[in-house]
Design an enzyme around this catalytic site. Structure first.
Site, PDB file in Angstrom:
ATOM      1  N   CYS A  30       0.837  -1.210   0.000  1.00 60.01           N
ATOM      2  CA  CYS A  30       0.000   0.000   0.000  1.00 60.01           C
ATOM      3  C   CYS A  30       0.869   1.257   0.000  1.00 60.01           C
ATOM      4  O   CYS A  30       1.554   1.545   0.982  1.00 60.01           O
ATOM      5  CB  CYS A  30      -0.903  -0.055   1.231  1.00 60.01           C
ATOM      6  N   CYS A  33       0.105   3.748   2.752  1.00 62.70           N
ATOM      7  CA  CYS A  33       0.589   3.203   4.024  1.00 62.70           C
ATOM      8  C   CYS A  33       2.074   3.481   4.194  1.00 62.70           C
ATOM      9  O   CYS A  33       2.532   3.838   5.290  1.00 62.70           O
ATOM     10  CB  CYS A  33       0.348   1.694   4.087  1.00 62.70           C
TER      11      CYS A  33
END
Length: 118
Positions: A30, A33
């Site tokens: 991600c 993230c």
């Protein structure tokens, strides 16, 4: 204090045994993230008495599913064992600091009482 990793086995006890816990749900693939991770890690060094924890949603799929994590990163904040904040998406450093200040300002007894009413 640095961040800690949580698993299905350690999640509940960490939430229950600490006054304030922030949990970052993330995954290695991600991009957002990966951008949020250093912001979260730096904040953990600034806020004494707050547990900053991470859950790898790939490694802990049962936990993520049980908590209905549908988008990452998702940030949860707990005060006295009660979920008081949940949001998917990035926060910048000042937004994260503001969130910590707001969670610290909550009266733990009022938070517990409100959670029993709902």
């Amino acid at each position: 204090m640095s961040t800690i990793d949580l698993s299905k086995e350690t999640f509940a006890s960490t939430i229950d045994d600490n006054d304030i816990v922030l949990v970052d749900f993330w995954a290695a693939w991600c991009g957002p993230c990966r951008r949020f991770s250093p912001i979260f890690d730096e904040a953990s060094e600034r806020h004494e008495g707050v547990v900053f924890a991470k859950v790898d949603t790939e490694a802990e799929q049962d936990l993520a599913y049980g908590l209905q994590i549908q988008s990452i990163p998702t940030l949860m904040a707990f005060r006295s064992g009660v979920l008081v904040f949940r949001q998917a998406g990035l926060l910048n450093g000042s937004q994260l600091d503001d969130l910590v200040a707001q969670v610290k300002a909550l009266d733990p007894e009022e938070v517990k009482a409100a959670s029993k009413e709902s």
